[in-house]
Design an enzyme around this catalytic site. Structure first.
Site, short mmCIF file in Angstrom:
data_model
loop_
_atom_site.label_atom_id
_atom_site.label_comp_id
_atom_site.label_asym_id
_atom_site.label_seq_id
_atom_site.Cartn_x
_atom_site.Cartn_y
_atom_site.Cartn_z
N GLY A 88 0.64 -0.77 -0.15
CA GLY A 88 -0.13 0.06 0.29
C GLY A 88 0.90 1.22 -0.10
CB CYS A 89 0.16 5.04 -1.55
SG CYS A 89 -1.68 5.33 -0.71
#
Length: 336
Positions: A149-150
């Site tokens: 995930g970012c």
């Protein structure tokens, strides 16, 4: 040259992925999928691709995708991704999954945070987490890679060196992140409507953001001790970028010089992590696969500041890093 397909090709991360793959000398895009009616040309959905890619968006079954492609980038939402990936793997494809479906090791934790039963629970805990800076050796032989995930990428890269070195308390970490609006995806929502988010910074999902268990799980793996974080995300009126500040308590006296040296030593050979002396901003890493990170000691506490582009290092660039490793290409190919 691997033939690649992109599932769920209408979103922002898919667009960035396609742009990178178009300049990749060892990748051929052969299929783009979407449930949109009429099989529109991809340039109709992403006008910036006009004249660059002559493919239509098709609603393809997994077997049809597997018949065309060797490697599949799944940009589908959580739940939907794990519903099709088993069939793709059975069809001989290698898969890089952008969703959260294979990042967590526990079906129970997944159900708790994502509010649904996992469609492919038996595979959980057996899928490599695709953060090359930490798990590079496990990626090349893998048939399925869970793209990070970012927000987790920005927090994990900043904190991992200190937890690995055992110099901070793993139970009292605060992670404060600001993200551009593209992080919320392309589907229109009230909170990302221009009059709502412009000229305003807002906090959301306090104490319940789904990236929390991902951050804790990976940092626990790296540090060897159970990690707990308070993670608070903020929506910022900019298109792209993440700035994450973490706060932690050293277990013994820690100088700023030593903190910076820990970062430099840990990332000395990493092509996409830049340890910087200045305080980084999101524009420094915009449109790149770099993560910039620095550290400060303030009143006896360790602060880290990290910045990255949420659509590239936080998604599509990391996916191509993984693709390069999986197929034996230079890790930086098409990313510098």
């Amino acid at each position: 040259m691997p033939r690649v397909a992109v599932l769920g090709a209408t979103g922002y991360t898919a667009l960035e992925l396609i742009k990178i793959l178009l300049r990749h000398p060892e990748a051929e895009i052969v299929a783009l999928t979407s449930r949109q009616e009429g099989q529109p040309p991809v340039a109709m959905v992403h006008p910036s691709l006009n004249g660059r890619l002559d493919l239509r968006l098709e609603d393809l079954a997994p077997a049809e995708v597997a018949a065309r492609a060797q490697c599949v980038f799944s940009c589908l939402p959580h739940g939907a991704s794990a519903s099709v990936i088993p069939a793709l793997l059975a069809g001989g494809c290698r898969v890089i999954d952008f969703s959260a479906d294979y990042r967590l090791n526990s079906a129970e934790v997944y159900a708790q945070w994502y509010g649904q039963k996992h469609p492919d629970a038996e595979r959980l805990g057996k899928v490599v987490y695709g953060l090359p800076e930490l798990f590079r050796e496990q990626i090349p032989p893998s048939s399925l890679v869970a793209n990070p995930g970012c927000y987790p990428t920005s927090a994990i890269l900043a904190l991992a060196p200190f937890l690995k070195a055992g110099v901070i308390d793993p139970q009292t970490i605060i992670v404060d992140s600001k993200s551009g609006v593209s992080g919320a995806g392309r589907t229109p929502k009230l909170t990302t409507h221009y009059p709502e988010c412009n000229e305003s910074i807002s906090v959301y999902n306090v104490g319940r953001h789904r990236h929390t268990p991902e951050i804790e799980q990976i940092l626990t793996t790296v540090g060897g001790r159970t990690v707990e974080v308070i993670f608070t995300p903020h929506l910022t009126p900019m298109d792209r970028g993440i700035l994450t500040t973490t706060y932690s308590q050293p277990v013994a006296e820690l100088s700023e010089e030593r903190a910076m040296q820990i970062l430099r030593d840990f990332y000395a050979d990493e092509p996409f992590v830049r340890v910087v002396d200045h305080l980084p901003g999101t524009k420094d890493s915009m449109n790149s696969n770099f993560c910039d990170v620095t550290a400060r000691i303030v009143r006896g506490r360790l602060l880290t500041i990290s910045c990255l582009d949420n659509l590239i290092k936080g998604a599509s660039g990391a996916a191509v890093q993984n693709f390069n490793l999986m197929y034996g290409f230079d890790e930086t190919l098409a990313l510098l």
